[in-house]
Write a protein that holds these residues in place. Structure first.
Motif, PDB file in Angstrom:
ATOM      1  N   MET A   1       0.905  -1.271   0.037  1.00 39.14           N
ATOM      2  CA  MET A   1       0.051   0.007  -0.241  1.00 39.14           C
ATOM      3  C   MET A   1       0.920   1.322   0.002  1.00 39.14           C
ATOM      4  O   MET A   1       1.857   1.304   0.685  1.00 39.14           O
ATOM      5  N   LEU A   2       0.483   2.292  -0.838  1.00 45.94           N
ATOM      6  CA  LEU A   2       1.251   3.465  -0.771  1.00 45.94           C
ATOM      7  C   LEU A   2       0.254   4.355  -0.381  1.00 45.94           C
ATOM      8  O   LEU A   2      -0.891   4.594  -0.732  1.00 45.94           O
ATOM      9  N   ILE A   3       0.554   5.497   0.380  1.00 40.89           N
ATOM     10  CA  ILE A   3      -0.051   6.570   1.041  1.00 40.89           C
ATOM     11  C   ILE A   3       0.522   7.840   0.770  1.00 40.89           C
ATOM     12  O   ILE A   3       1.692   8.315   0.901  1.00 40.89           O
ATOM     13  N   GLY A   4      -0.208   8.817   0.221  1.00 41.87           N
ATOM     14  CA  GLY A   4       0.128  10.206   0.090  1.00 41.87           C
ATOM     15  C   GLY A   4      -0.185  11.175   1.458  1.00 41.87           C
ATOM     16  O   GLY A   4      -1.213  10.808   1.801  1.00 41.87           O
ATOM     17  N   ALA A   5       0.795  12.074   1.626  1.00 38.34           N
ATOM     18  CA  ALA A   5       0.557  12.846   2.727  1.00 38.34           C
ATOM     19  C   ALA A   5       1.080  14.108   2.443  1.00 38.34           C
ATOM     20  O   ALA A   5       1.989  14.270   1.661  1.00 38.34           O
ATOM     21  N   ILE A   6       0.330  15.329   2.784  1.00 43.59           N
ATOM     22  CA  ILE A   6       0.793  16.673   2.561  1.00 43.59           C
ATOM     23  C   ILE A   6       0.655  17.254   3.872  1.00 43.59           C
ATOM     24  O   ILE A   6      -0.275  17.398   4.663  1.00 43.59           O
ATOM     25  N   GLU A   7       1.763  18.011   4.354  1.00 38.51           N
ATOM     26  CA  GLU A   7       1.719  19.157   5.327  1.00 38.51           C
ATOM     27  C   GLU A   7       1.452  20.389   4.614  1.00 38.51           C
ATOM     28  O   GLU A   7       2.468  20.883   4.020  1.00 38.51           O
ATOM     29  N   ALA A   8       0.529  20.762   4.740  1.00 38.27           N
ATOM     30  CA  ALA A   8       0.194  22.085   3.811  1.00 38.27           C
ATOM     31  C   ALA A   8       0.330  23.214   4.653  1.00 38.27           C
ATOM     32  O   ALA A   8      -0.643  23.670   5.507  1.00 38.27           O
ATOM     33  N   GLY A   9       1.182  24.013   4.460  1.00 42.78           N
ATOM     34  CA  GLY A   9       1.724  25.296   5.466  1.00 42.78           C
ATOM     35  C   GLY A   9       1.441  26.314   4.436  1.00 42.78           C
ATOM     36  O   GLY A   9       1.296  26.228   3.359  1.00 42.78           O
ATOM     37  N   GLY A  10       1.605  27.545   5.332  1.00 43.03           N
ATOM     38  CA  GLY A  10       1.257  28.647   4.504  1.00 43.03           C
ATOM     39  C   GLY A  10       2.495  29.270   3.672  1.00 43.03           C
ATOM     40  O   GLY A  10       2.496  29.876   2.669  1.00 43.03           O
ATOM     41  N   THR A  11       3.667  28.508   4.041  1.00 41.44           N
ATOM     42  CA  THR A  11       4.784  28.873   3.150  1.00 41.44           C
ATOM     43  C   THR A  11       5.374  27.698   2.284  1.00 41.44           C
ATOM     44  O   THR A  11       5.967  27.970   1.149  1.00 41.44           O
ATOM     45  N   VAL A  14       4.623  20.252   2.203  1.00 43.82           N
ATOM     46  CA  VAL A  14       5.610  19.242   2.138  1.00 43.82           C
ATOM     47  C   VAL A  14       4.911  18.000   1.434  1.00 43.82           C
ATOM     48  O   VAL A  14       3.615  17.619   2.412  1.00 43.82           O
ATOM     49  N   CYS A  15       5.044  17.393   0.600  1.00 42.43           N
ATOM     50  CA  CYS A  15       4.481  16.209  -0.172  1.00 42.43           C
ATOM     51  C   CYS A  15       5.326  14.774   0.040  1.00 42.43           C
ATOM     52  O   CYS A  15       6.303  14.825  -0.293  1.00 42.43           O
ATOM     53  N   SER A  16       4.541  13.958   0.638  1.00 40.87           N
ATOM     54  CA  SER A  16       5.476  12.760   0.745  1.00 40.87           C
ATOM     55  C   SER A  16       4.694  11.513   0.351  1.00 40.87           C
ATOM     56  O   SER A  16       3.114  11.427   0.468  1.00 40.87           O
ATOM     57  N   VAL A  17       5.310  10.500   0.045  1.00 41.81           N
ATOM     58  CA  VAL A  17       4.702   9.154  -0.413  1.00 41.81           C
ATOM     59  C   VAL A  17       5.098   7.953   0.509  1.00 41.81           C
ATOM     60  O   VAL A  17       6.512   8.046   0.635  1.00 41.81           O
ATOM     61  N   LEU A  18       4.519   7.417   1.408  1.00 36.84           N
ATOM     62  CA  LEU A  18       4.768   6.543   2.219  1.00 36.84           C
ATOM     63  C   LEU A  18       4.330   5.191   2.196  1.00 36.84           C
ATOM     64  O   LEU A  18       3.231   4.907   1.609  1.00 36.84           O
ATOM     65  N   ASP A  26       9.068   8.549  -1.484  1.00 38.69           N
ATOM     66  CA  ASP A  26       9.286  10.011  -2.332  1.00 38.69           C
ATOM     67  C   ASP A  26       8.617  11.107  -1.560  1.00 38.69           C
ATOM     68  O   ASP A  26       7.951  11.026  -0.739  1.00 38.69           O
ATOM     69  N   ARG A  27       9.409  12.131  -1.966  1.00 39.66           N
ATOM     70  CA  ARG A  27       9.072  13.450  -0.910  1.00 39.66           C
ATOM     71  C   ARG A  27       9.260  14.783  -1.974  1.00 39.66           C
ATOM     72  O   ARG A  27      10.436  14.854  -2.551  1.00 39.66           O
ATOM     73  N   CYS A  28       8.653  15.654  -1.721  1.00 38.99           N
ATOM     74  CA  CYS A  28       9.049  16.893  -2.473  1.00 38.99           C
ATOM     75  C   CYS A  28       8.399  18.127  -1.574  1.00 38.99           C
ATOM     76  O   CYS A  28       7.359  17.907  -0.755  1.00 38.99           O
ATOM     77  N   VAL A  29       9.235  19.227  -1.849  1.00 38.39           N
ATOM     78  CA  VAL A  29       8.600  20.606  -1.251  1.00 38.39           C
ATOM     79  C   VAL A  29       8.340  21.682  -1.916  1.00 38.39           C
ATOM     80  O   VAL A  29       8.877  21.656  -3.063  1.00 38.39           O
ATOM     81  N   ILE A  30       7.026  22.053  -2.015  1.00 34.87           N
ATOM     82  CA  ILE A  30       6.572  23.050  -2.910  1.00 34.87           C
ATOM     83  C   ILE A  30       6.288  24.343  -2.218  1.00 34.87           C
ATOM     84  O   ILE A  30       5.763  24.327  -1.343  1.00 34.87           O
ATOM     85  N   ARG A  31       6.391  25.353  -2.745  1.00 31.95           N
ATOM     86  CA  ARG A  31       6.345  26.795  -2.313  1.00 31.95           C
ATOM     87  C   ARG A  31       4.816  26.984  -2.436  1.00 31.95           C
ATOM     88  O   ARG A  31       4.214  26.897  -3.436  1.00 31.95           O
ATOM     89  N   THR A  32       4.220  27.427  -1.363  1.00 30.57           N
ATOM     90  CA  THR A  32       2.982  27.927  -1.212  1.00 30.57           C
ATOM     91  C   THR A  32       2.616  28.923  -1.933  1.00 30.57           C
ATOM     92  O   THR A  32       3.106  30.035  -1.839  1.00 30.57           O
ATOM     93  N   ARG A  33       1.649  28.884  -3.125  1.00 32.71           N
ATOM     94  CA  ARG A  33       1.254  30.120  -3.878  1.00 32.71           C
ATOM     95  C   ARG A  33      -0.352  30.085  -3.818  1.00 32.71           C
ATOM     96  O   ARG A  33      -0.721  29.837  -2.826  1.00 32.71           O
ATOM     97  N   GLY A  34      -0.848  30.617  -4.939  1.00 32.32           N
ATOM     98  CA  GLY A  34      -2.549  30.371  -4.788  1.00 32.32           C
ATOM     99  C   GLY A  34      -2.794  28.918  -4.794  1.00 32.32           C
ATOM    100  O   GLY A  34      -1.880  27.965  -5.230  1.00 32.32           O
ATOM    101  N   PRO A  35      -3.962  28.603  -4.822  1.00 34.74           N
ATOM    102  CA  PRO A  35      -4.456  27.040  -4.794  1.00 34.74           C
ATOM    103  C   PRO A  35      -4.278  26.425  -5.966  1.00 34.74           C
ATOM    104  O   PRO A  35      -3.810  25.242  -6.012  1.00 34.74           O
TER     105      PRO A  35
END
Lengths: 287, 287
Positions: A1-11, A14-18, A26-35
């Protein structure tokens, strides 16, 4: 099983697959802009992995009432581009998997409760003291919610005699967040938090107000543990100061057997949010 | 089915026998003395009726941890004759029926939640402001408990500027109970609470501190309703004053649709404790 997780902060997001053992695949960090932009980038990342569900711990306020028509929608946030944005429904539509949403602190609390500093107890409060102050509560393996989600970082605390600092909370001035958040500490000291010396009197006030809040949480929620994380708590000399003040204020009214274990740092480094978000996702897959 | 219920207070034990529709079949009031004498008189009363179970809402602190060896025992109370008295076990032994014990405010909260001012919501806080200040919380038909039972009456509140009243709480001085209990009000005014005129400034301070506590309960527990009872609240002009202060302090941080219904008086006259205690008993009969 693979699970996606996002820690959605104001700046950042953090997106992660566990996998089912919380191993990061896998993991990536995205800069928060508009939705739209932010979610498009997140969706591109997750589409590379056959995830079974997605969990999101997000900045709030969010509608968490699953009987509500706007369930999973960001509500009245100062981040105007996100106001009224149907976060859960959009992610569900984009990725075609079940999506669970909760607040960032509730997710972090769940992460620490299941896999970190709350692993051996039945209930725990997790409070983060950083740019803002927020707290979540998990009891019997479930995130605590009511009419809304808790906003424990904004409780009123009793002011120290001779402390005339007006606080920085836009809504409440000198509520807990207004007095002990990173920006509050910097405004009070006149310099960046990281540059304030360990014996500066500002820390005594920070420890006092946090301790007061922990006393209030203890008297209302009766948790078995209180975990304090967030950027401000990297100043680890605060922990013994907070415990001492907590004991002085509570004055033995409730017996806490082991204060060192009762008030404790988190154990998942800065991964509690993502691991908790993955936990939210697992709960809706039913496995 | 007949159910026994006791509202076990520091000055009197209200003992009641109710049927499954909460109709009172018999009732007596016993003056609280030492545990042996008081319980002997209560047991004599209940033995006249074939009750199936007994519920008790008692002064505390009480051990409510059903995994504990001292479950149902009164703990460290200033009423020294009752300290460490195994209330639940003794009543069970004397009457030979299942006995459920909770705190007086938890029982009152359950009574109002199921049959009074909280009948139409999923969660409610009940706070009593009288000789002492205590509060209970019911969510999804269950009384809320944790490591201990809540002691919400003792939370710290922010002091009003220019208010130098030191408070009357033996443990905490100016905690909520220390500032707004009946004895606190009388000490502050210098006369009996019932003799204080409606426009005396003492009520503004009482309303302010109660409102602050309700804001904190709202931010932490997110209940759907807050019910305020107790002797002090017989001063019904306090309700609109508290609502106004609540709104001012919360400053729209959480949307409360209908404040009049959110902060409300109890509906069961002074029977919420007994009716709630009967509810505790019914829950353990499984019917």
């Amino acid at each position: 099983m693979l699970i996606g997780a996002i820690e959605a902060g104001g700046t950042k997001f953090v997106c992660s697959v566990l996998d089912e053992f919380n191993e990061t695949k896998d993991r990536c960090v995205i800069r928060t802009r508009g939705p739209e932009e932010t979610l498009a980038e997140a969706a591109d990342f997750f589409r590379k992995h056959p995830i079974d569900a997605l969990g999101v711990g997000a900045f709030g306020p969010i509608d968490l009432n699953d009987r509500s028509e706007t369930y999973g929608t960001i509500k009245n946030t100062p981040k105007t581009a996100w106001k009224d944005f149907p976060l859960r429904d959009e992610l569900k539509r984009m990725l075609g998997v079940p999506v669970a949403v909760d607040t960032d602190v509730n997710a972090a609390c769940l992460g620490e409760f299941r896999f970190g500093a709350g692993r051996d107890v039945d209930s725990a409060v997790y409070i983060t003291v950083g740019t803002g102050v927020g707290a979540g509560f998990v009891k019997e393996d479930q995130v605590f919610k009511g009419l809304t989600h808790p906003e424990m970082g904004h409780i009123k605390v009793s002011r120290m005699v001779d402390d005339s600092f007006e606080g920085v909370c836009l809504y409440h001035g000198d509520c807990l967040e207004g007095l002990v958040s990173g920006p509050a500490i910097e405004k009070r000291a006149g310099i960046s938090g990281a540059d304030i010396s360990v014996d500066d009197p500002v820390w005594a006030s920070v420890a006092h107000y946090i301790a007061q809040a922990l006393v209030n949480y203890t008297l209302v929620l009766c948790p078995e543990r209180i975990i304090i994380g967030g950027g401000v708590m990297k100043q680890s000399h605060l922990y013994p100061m907070i415990r001492k003040e907590f004991q002085r204020i509570l004055n033995d009214y409730i017996t806490i057997e082991d204060l060192e274990s009762y008030i404790t740092p988190p154990k998942l480094d800065d991964d509690q949010g993502v691991i908790g978000a993955a936990g939210l996702a697992k709960d809706i897959t039913g496995s």
